[in-house]
Structure formats: structure tokens, C-alpha cells
Design an enzyme around this catalytic site. Structure first.
Site, PDB file in Angstrom:
ATOM      1  N   ASP A   1       0.826  -1.210   0.000  1.00 15.01           N
ATOM      2  CA  ASP A   1       0.000   0.000   0.000  1.00 15.01           C
ATOM      3  C   ASP A   1       0.863   1.264   0.000  1.00 15.01           C
ATOM      4  O   ASP A   1       1.961   1.262   0.570  1.00 15.01           O
ATOM      5  CB  ASP A   1      -0.921  -0.025   1.237  1.00 15.01           C
TER       6      ASP A   1
ATOM      7  N   HIS B   1       2.430   3.087  -9.014  1.00 12.41           N
ATOM      8  CA  HIS B   1       2.334   1.644  -9.223  1.00 12.41           C
ATOM      9  C   HIS B   1       3.561   1.124  -9.984  1.00 12.41           C
ATOM     10  O   HIS B   1       4.056   0.040  -9.715  1.00 12.41           O
ATOM     11  CB  HIS B   1       1.044   1.293  -9.974  1.00 12.41           C
TER      12      HIS B   1
ATOM     13  N   LEU C   1      11.898 -19.752  -4.898  1.00 17.15           N
ATOM     14  CA  LEU C   1      10.849 -19.004  -4.191  1.00 17.15           C
ATOM     15  C   LEU C   1       9.521 -19.086  -4.957  1.00 17.15           C
ATOM     16  O   LEU C   1       9.491 -18.976  -6.177  1.00 17.15           O
ATOM     17  CB  LEU C   1      11.264 -17.541  -4.054  1.00 17.15           C
TER      18      LEU C   1
HETATM   19  C1  FPP Z   1      -2.136   0.070  -3.239  1.00 15.00           C
HETATM   20  O1  FPP Z   1      -1.622   1.377  -3.193  1.00 15.00           O
HETATM   21  C2  FPP Z   1      -1.564  -0.629  -4.357  1.00 15.00           C
HETATM   22  C3  FPP Z   1      -2.279  -1.186  -5.378  1.00 15.00           C
HETATM   23  C4  FPP Z   1      -3.726  -1.142  -5.468  1.00 15.00           C
HETATM   24  C5  FPP Z   1      -1.579  -1.845  -6.473  1.00 15.00           C
HETATM   25  C6  FPP Z   1      -0.359  -2.593  -6.064  1.00 15.00           C
HETATM   26  C7  FPP Z   1       0.412  -2.900  -7.259  1.00 15.00           C
HETATM   27  C8  FPP Z   1       1.752  -2.886  -7.352  1.00 15.00           C
HETATM   28  C9  FPP Z   1       2.692  -2.623  -6.275  1.00 15.00           C
HETATM   29  C10 FPP Z   1       2.395  -3.113  -8.617  1.00 15.00           C
HETATM   30  C11 FPP Z   1       2.311  -4.528  -9.003  1.00 15.00           C
HETATM   31  C12 FPP Z   1       1.184  -4.560  -9.886  1.00 15.00           C
HETATM   32  C13 FPP Z   1       1.081  -5.292 -10.939  1.00 15.00           C
HETATM   33  C14 FPP Z   1       0.004  -4.917 -11.834  1.00 15.00           C
HETATM   34  C15 FPP Z   1       1.999  -6.421 -11.232  1.00 15.00           C
HETATM   35  P1  FPP Z   1      -2.637   2.566  -3.329  1.00 15.00           P
HETATM   36  O2  FPP Z   1      -2.805   2.888  -4.759  1.00 15.00           O
HETATM   37  O3  FPP Z   1      -3.913   2.223  -2.617  1.00 15.00           O
HETATM   38  O4  FPP Z   1      -1.889   3.699  -2.593  1.00 15.00           O
HETATM   39  P2  FPP Z   1      -2.528   4.872  -1.732  1.00 15.00           P
HETATM   40  O5  FPP Z   1      -3.111   4.234  -0.501  1.00 15.00           O
HETATM   41  O6  FPP Z   1      -1.361   5.720  -1.419  1.00 15.00           O
HETATM   42  O7  FPP Z   1      -3.551   5.566  -2.584  1.00 15.00           O
END
Ligand code: FPP
Length: 243
Positions: A16, A33, A127
Site C-alpha cells: 500500500d 504503481h 521461491l
Molecule cells: C495500493 O496502493 C496498491 C495497489 C492497489 C496496487 C499494487 C500494485 C503494485 C505494487 C504493482 C504490481 C502490480 C502489478 C500490476 C503487477 P494505493 O494505490 O492504494 O496507494 P494509496 O493508498 O497511497 O492511494
């Protein structure tokens, strides 16, 4: 004193904080992302180096479809790009990739990308990387129950356990959530029953080896009792209870 926990066998992560990371830099959320994919690549390596056997990450939840359309399509596109770029390296590193979640709602090209990534790494024995995509813990429990009903099997804990989407790995020892929030958000609702929870304020793109080591150090201090008493865990007779 608590016996020190070894390195967790199975680590699960709610990655997150990507959106906030990007917004603080005046960048579109999808840039966060993208940076998150870079962190994930490093984290896979670091976990393997530290002896973690299974890493499960939450990449796209059943609820993420409600995000702005450009962010949803950005995440789908990013998945395709990440697969094309990362799978050859995962293959070399011996990582076995699996996607966990509902495939029915995904486009043909995304679904084919997931299947290709899984097939390419199917013989790897290093892994195990589970990427939860279009996943929700409630979806998982419901699909497992539906499957048992269809097969005419009784709904028991053991049968449900076998029908769940992560039945190929033991339950996570450690669940990490980055980004400062302290909730589970429909991740591994069944499997995290006895996991140690660790919340980090670090935003996922900034979650580096030092942050991972802090999480493992916190885990090492935990006493895992699985419903037993401390004395039982330590192998001592429990103190007699007053009559
Ligand atoms: C949450 O942060 C994150 C996500 C919803 C996406 C997580 C994805 C990745 C780390 C990349 C890997 C992804 C793929 C497609 C392989 P948020 O957007 O909710 O952050 P915020 O809370 O700061 O808004």
C-alpha cells in the site's frame, strides 16, 4: 524469554501507498504503481536471499475495479508490461510465479498473460511468488464453498482449506502492510488466522531492504502460541490453576 522465530517461511504483503508516493511527487498515481513494481522486483530477490520460501502479494483487489477508469486500465497495462519484462528474470532466478484470484472478470489478453507467466515458470523450484490479482478473501471463501457444494463434499475446515486458492502453500507466517494503514482489506481472511501482523508507515515504493529487515526483526521477537499458553509453547508444564 520467547524463543526467537526463524525467518518466516511464508510472507504476505499488502503493497500500500503507491498512490500517495506518486501524488507527493506531483506524478499520476500509475507512476506510483510503476515504482511499486520496481520495489516488488527487489523484494522478491531480498526474500529469496533471506530464505523465505513463499511470497504472496496483493496486486489488485476485487474492490479495485471501483477506482478511476484510467487507474484500472493503467494497472492492467502495467501487469502486461511487468510480465513481459520480469518473467525472463524470474525464470533465471528459479522463481515460480502463480496468480491467485478470479480470472473470469479479466480481459482475454490479461488472462493469457497470467497463464503464460505461470506456464513459463512452472518447473521452477525456488521461491514461490503468488500474485493476488482480482482477489478478495471473501471471494476465495465463497468460491471454495461453491466448489465443495458442486462436488457434494461437506463444508468442513479441512475441505475448505483444500478448496481455497492458496491451498498449494502453507498459511502465511507474517503479513506485512505498508503505507501506514492498519487493516486487512479483504486479504487472506482465512489464511491469516494465525499470522503475525506487521504494519509499516513506509510507502510501498520506498519499502527497501532495511524496512524488510525491520519487519523480520519484529517477527523474530513474536511468540507464536496458536491458541496455547506461553508455558506450553516453551515446553514447560502449565502452572496448576486454582481450584
Ligand atoms: C495500493 O496502493 C496498491 C495497489 C492497489 C496496487 C499494487 C500494485 C503494485 C505494487 C504493482 C504490481 C502490480 C502489478 C500490476 C503487477 P494505493 O494505490 O492504494 O496507494 P494509496 O493508498 O497511497 O492511494
Amino acid at each position: 524469554m520467547n524463543p526467537a522465530q526463524p525467518t518466516p517461511h511464508h510472507v504476505a504483503i499488502v503493497m500500500d501507498g503507491n498512490g500517495r508516493w506518486a501524488t507527493r511527487r506531483f506524478l499520476p498515481r500509475v507512476a506510483g504503481h510503476k515504482a511499486g513494481v520496481d520495489t516488488l522486483r527487489r523484494c522478491v530477490r531480498s526474500c529469496a536471499q533471506r530464505g523465505v520460501a513463499v511470497l504472496t502479494v496483493f496486486a489488485f483487489s476485487s474492490e479495485n475495479w471501483t477506482r478511476p477508469q484510467d487507474e484500472v486500465s493503467g494497472l492492467m497495462e502495467l501487469l502486461g508490461m511487468a510480465l513481459a519484462r520480469e518473467v525472463p528474470q524470474l525464470l533465471k532466478d528459479g522463481v515460480r510465479l502463480r496468480f491467485v484470484g478470479e480470472r473470469a472478470g479479466l480481459s482475454d489478453s490479461v488472462r493469457q498473460g497470467l497463464e503464460r507467466g505461470e506456464q513459463a515458470t512452472a518447473a521452477n523450484t525456488g521461491l514461490q511468488l503468488n500474485v493476488c490479482f482480482n482477489y478478495g478473501g471473501r471471494w476465495d471463501i465463497a468460491q471454495a464453498a461453491r466448489r465443495l457444494v458442486a462436488e457434494g463434499k461437506p463444508i468442513t475446515e479441512a475441505n475448505l482449506d483444500r478448496a481455497l486458492a492458496l491451498s498449494h502453500v502453507p498459511d502465511p507466517d507474517l503479513v506485512i502492510r505498508t503505507g501506514g494503514e492498519q487493516r486487512i482489506s479483504n486479504f487472506l481472511l482465512w489464511q491469516a488466522a494465525y499470522s503475525e501482523l506487521y504494519f509499516s508507515d513506509t510507502l510501498w515504493p520506498d519499502f527497501d531492504d532495511a524496512a524488510l529487515d525491520l519487519a523480520f526483526a519484529a517477527f523474530a521477537q513474536r511468540e507464536r502460541r496458536f491458541g496455547k499458553t506461553s508455558a506450553q509453547v516453551a515446553g514447560k508444564a502449565a502452572r496448576p490453576q486454582p481450584a
